[in-house]
Design a protein around this motif. Structure first.
Motif, PDB file in Angstrom:
ATOM      1  N   TYR A   1       0.849  -1.188   0.000  1.00  0.00           N
ATOM      2  CA  TYR A   1       0.000   0.000   0.000  1.00  0.00           C
ATOM      3  C   TYR A   1       0.886   1.239   0.000  1.00  0.00           C
ATOM      4  N   LEU A   2       0.605   2.155  -0.920  1.00  0.00           N
ATOM      5  CA  LEU A   2       1.295   3.442  -0.966  1.00  0.00           C
ATOM      6  C   LEU A   2       0.316   4.544  -0.598  1.00  0.00           C
ATOM      7  N   GLU A   3       0.605   5.287   0.455  1.00  0.00           N
ATOM      8  CA  GLU A   3      -0.283   6.363   0.891  1.00  0.00           C
ATOM      9  C   GLU A   3       0.167   7.684   0.277  1.00  0.00           C
ATOM     10  N   HIS A   4      -0.763   8.362  -0.409  1.00  0.00           N
ATOM     11  CA  HIS A   4      -0.487   9.631  -1.074  1.00  0.00           C
ATOM     12  C   HIS A   4      -1.179  10.755  -0.303  1.00  0.00           C
ATOM     13  N   ASN A   5      -0.387  11.716   0.173  1.00  0.00           N
ATOM     14  CA  ASN A   5      -0.918  12.764   1.049  1.00  0.00           C
ATOM     15  C   ASN A   5      -1.027  14.131   0.407  1.00  0.00           C
ATOM     16  N   SER A   6      -0.552  14.263  -0.826  1.00  0.00           N
ATOM     17  CA  SER A   6      -0.586  15.569  -1.484  1.00  0.00           C
ATOM     18  C   SER A   6      -0.440  15.378  -2.983  1.00  0.00           C
ATOM     19  N   ILE A   7      -0.740  16.423  -3.724  1.00  0.00           N
ATOM     20  CA  ILE A   7      -0.447  16.430  -5.157  1.00  0.00           C
ATOM     21  C   ILE A   7       0.922  17.074  -5.295  1.00  0.00           C
ATOM     22  N   LEU A   8       1.947  16.247  -5.242  1.00  0.00           N
ATOM     23  CA  LEU A   8       3.314  16.749  -5.170  1.00  0.00           C
ATOM     24  C   LEU A   8       3.748  17.482  -6.429  1.00  0.00           C
ATOM     25  N   SER A   9       3.143  17.158  -7.555  1.00  0.00           N
ATOM     26  CA  SER A   9       3.498  17.862  -8.790  1.00  0.00           C
ATOM     27  C   SER A   9       3.096  19.334  -8.735  1.00  0.00           C
TER      28      SER A   9
ATOM     29  N   SER B   1      -2.801  28.132  -3.141  1.00  0.00           N
ATOM     30  CA  SER B   1      -1.431  28.403  -3.575  1.00  0.00           C
ATOM     31  C   SER B   1      -0.734  27.136  -4.063  1.00  0.00           C
ATOM     32  N   ILE B   2      -1.201  25.972  -3.589  1.00  0.00           N
ATOM     33  CA  ILE B   2      -0.665  24.707  -4.093  1.00  0.00           C
ATOM     34  C   ILE B   2      -1.752  23.942  -4.862  1.00  0.00           C
ATOM     35  N   GLN B   3      -2.718  24.710  -5.358  1.00  0.00           N
ATOM     36  CA  GLN B   3      -3.738  24.214  -6.281  1.00  0.00           C
ATOM     37  C   GLN B   3      -4.556  23.062  -5.706  1.00  0.00           C
ATOM     38  N   LEU B   4      -4.900  23.177  -4.430  1.00  0.00           N
ATOM     39  CA  LEU B   4      -5.773  22.198  -3.786  1.00  0.00           C
ATOM     40  C   LEU B   4      -7.112  22.843  -3.447  1.00  0.00           C
ATOM     41  N   THR B   5      -8.184  22.131  -3.731  1.00  0.00           N
ATOM     42  CA  THR B   5      -9.514  22.582  -3.329  1.00  0.00           C
ATOM     43  C   THR B   5     -10.093  21.672  -2.251  1.00  0.00           C
TER      44      THR B   5
ATOM     45  N   ARG C   1      11.512  22.744  -5.270  1.00  0.00           N
ATOM     46  CA  ARG C   1      12.226  21.463  -5.220  1.00  0.00           C
ATOM     47  C   ARG C   1      12.144  20.792  -6.593  1.00  0.00           C
ATOM     48  N   THR C   2      12.886  21.347  -7.547  1.00  0.00           N
ATOM     49  CA  THR C   2      12.779  20.908  -8.939  1.00  0.00           C
ATOM     50  C   THR C   2      13.269  19.481  -9.133  1.00  0.00           C
ATOM     51  N   ILE C   3      14.431  19.146  -8.573  1.00  0.00           N
ATOM     52  CA  ILE C   3      14.993  17.802  -8.747  1.00  0.00           C
ATOM     53  C   ILE C   3      14.087  16.759  -8.105  1.00  0.00           C
ATOM     54  N   GLU C   4      13.610  17.055  -6.901  1.00  0.00           N
ATOM     55  CA  GLU C   4      12.703  16.121  -6.221  1.00  0.00           C
ATOM     56  C   GLU C   4      11.431  15.912  -7.038  1.00  0.00           C
ATOM     57  N   ASN C   5      10.947  16.962  -7.679  1.00  0.00           N
ATOM     58  CA  ASN C   5       9.749  16.842  -8.509  1.00  0.00           C
ATOM     59  C   ASN C   5      10.006  15.947  -9.721  1.00  0.00           C
ATOM     60  N   GLN C   6      11.208  16.006 -10.285  1.00  0.00           N
ATOM     61  CA  GLN C   6      11.552  15.139 -11.413  1.00  0.00           C
ATOM     62  C   GLN C   6      11.629  13.679 -10.977  1.00  0.00           C
TER      63      GLN C   6
ATOM     64  N   LEU D   1       9.121  10.480 -12.168  1.00  0.00           N
ATOM     65  CA  LEU D   1       9.612   9.176 -12.628  1.00  0.00           C
ATOM     66  C   LEU D   1       8.956   8.039 -11.844  1.00  0.00           C
ATOM     67  N   PHE D   2       8.883   8.191 -10.510  1.00  0.00           N
ATOM     68  CA  PHE D   2       8.268   7.141  -9.702  1.00  0.00           C
ATOM     69  C   PHE D   2       6.786   6.969 -10.047  1.00  0.00           C
ATOM     70  N   TYR D   3       6.077   8.069 -10.233  1.00  0.00           N
ATOM     71  CA  TYR D   3       4.658   7.962 -10.585  1.00  0.00           C
ATOM     72  C   TYR D   3       4.480   7.258 -11.930  1.00  0.00           C
ATOM     73  N   TRP D   4       5.366   7.519 -12.872  1.00  0.00           N
ATOM     74  CA  TRP D   4       5.291   6.850 -14.166  1.00  0.00           C
ATOM     75  C   TRP D   4       5.485   5.345 -13.999  1.00  0.00           C
ATOM     76  N   LEU D   5       6.386   4.948 -13.094  1.00  0.00           N
ATOM     77  CA  LEU D   5       6.639   3.527 -12.859  1.00  0.00           C
ATOM     78  C   LEU D   5       5.513   2.876 -12.059  1.00  0.00           C
ATOM     79  N   PHE D   6       5.032   3.566 -11.026  1.00  0.00           N
ATOM     80  CA  PHE D   6       4.028   2.985 -10.133  1.00  0.00           C
ATOM     81  C   PHE D   6       2.801   2.478 -10.876  1.00  0.00           C
ATOM     82  N   LYS D   7       2.354   3.215 -11.868  1.00  0.00           N
ATOM     83  CA  LYS D   7       1.081   2.875 -12.505  1.00  0.00           C
ATOM     84  C   LYS D   7       1.142   1.572 -13.302  1.00  0.00           C
TER      85      LYS D   7
END
Length: 341
Positions: A95-103, A260-264, A111-116, A120-126
């Protein structure tokens, strides 16, 4: 049956520590749990942090290998843990728990490098058979928009377990100051935070002078220069002190700048803490607690452009704080929310 519970962050943040201990206690009633978290302090030097990071990754990978099931709070920085989880997701439930829309969040905090790495991980996870735990429906929809399969995504909002308290850590001098402050106002509202920009402190300060009969208390590491008669700033306080402050207030105020981080939509641990202490909550986003019918009447939406309407409704109400507390502790119990894990 054994379960590895991997929490790739440290526990200096009081809210995260409460969540870790709450989930751990609930999971321990069903499984033999091997738990693990980043065991470093922000003040530690870089070499010590690096050594502790490597030890975290080694231990996490070992836990993934030997446990029957795995529950991970997703963090793109835990690179080896994420890679191992991809490999072992073929052989066991992970189980992977997702707590935010990190993108959205990571570019906002530069945090540009961390976002890259995250992309990559999200592309692999799916492409692997994980079970993804989304703490909001908005995050679930985000995952689906990226190509994650809907039948692999579970919506489980954040819960709450009250922490153990030691009354010797109560700041009694502050409590006396707040009692004196309380005498000047009809009611008190409280905001508690940890200094993040999306808390919207300036938005809160801007509305305080519109409600002279309401006293506002702000708790947390904020630099506040404004001087408003009905605003009291306490600085950072212990959980024990904050618990005493809740008893003097009639409503808790949530973050006011999630846009500001595009969350509703969000389910912050802080609003769960308010509810679990008997306080209705005031927010300007959709709080996931409103998905629980019994708690929905105690969640009020604040329009920052015209706050008078909502505030007048609240000021004219009386609340059964013990009932709110009882409902919140029952409906937001981690044992209830994690029943399907």
């Amino acid at each position: 049956m054994s379960l590895a519970y991997i929490f790739p962050t440290n526990l200096e943040h009081a809210g995260l520590k409460i969540k870790f201990l709450g989930q751990l206690k609930a999971l321990s009633k069903k499984y033999y749990v091997r738990s693990h978290y980043f065991n470093y302090l922000t003040s530690d030097n870089l070499i010590k942090k690096l050594c502790l990071y490597l030890w975290f990754e080694i231990k996490s990978c070992l836990f993934i290998m030997v446990s029957s099931r795995v529950y991970i709070r997703y963090n793109p920085k835990s690179i080896f843990t994420n890679c191992f989880s991809i490999l072992f997701s073929i052989f066991k439930p992970i189980y992977l728990e997702h707590n935010s829309i990190l993108s959205n969040e990571l570019p906002f905090i530069n945090r540009t490098i961390e976002n890259q790495i995250h992309a990559l991980f999200y592309w692999l996870f799916k492409y692997f058979p994980f079970s993804h735990v989304s703490v909001t429906k908005e995050i679930k929809n985000h995952l689906m928009s990226l190509g994650f399969k809907s039948d692999q995504i579970m919506y489980i909002q954040n819960g709450y377990l009250p922490p153990d308290k030691n009354e010797q850590f109560v700041n009694q001098s502050l409590i006396e100051r707040v009692k004196s402050f309380q005498h000047s106002y009809q009611k008190l509202a409280i905001f508690v935070g940890n200094g993040y920009s999306w808390h919207g402190i300036q938005s809160l300060i801007s509305i305080t002078e519109q409600f002279p009969d309401l006293g506002f208390i702000i708790v947390g590491p904020y630099n506040i220069n404004e001087n408003h008669k009905n605003l009291m700033y306490t600085g950072k306080q212990s959980p024990e002190t904050i618990s005493q402050l809740y008893k003097m207030c009639f409503i808790g105020i949530g973050s006011l700048n999630f846009k500001s981080i595009q969350l509703t939509e969000a389910c912050p641990l802080k609003t769960r803490e308010y509810l679990a202490n008997g306080l209705p909550i005031l927010v300007n986003y959709k709080d996931c607690a409103s998905d629980i019918p019994e708690l929905s009447p105690y969640i009020f939406h604040l329009d920052l452009e015209s706050p008078q309407t909502t505030m007048s409704i609240i000021m004219n109400q009386s609340f059964d704080h013990h009932n709110i507390q009882s409902l919140a502790l029952s409906k937001l119990s981690w044992e209830t929310l994690l029943a399907d894990i």
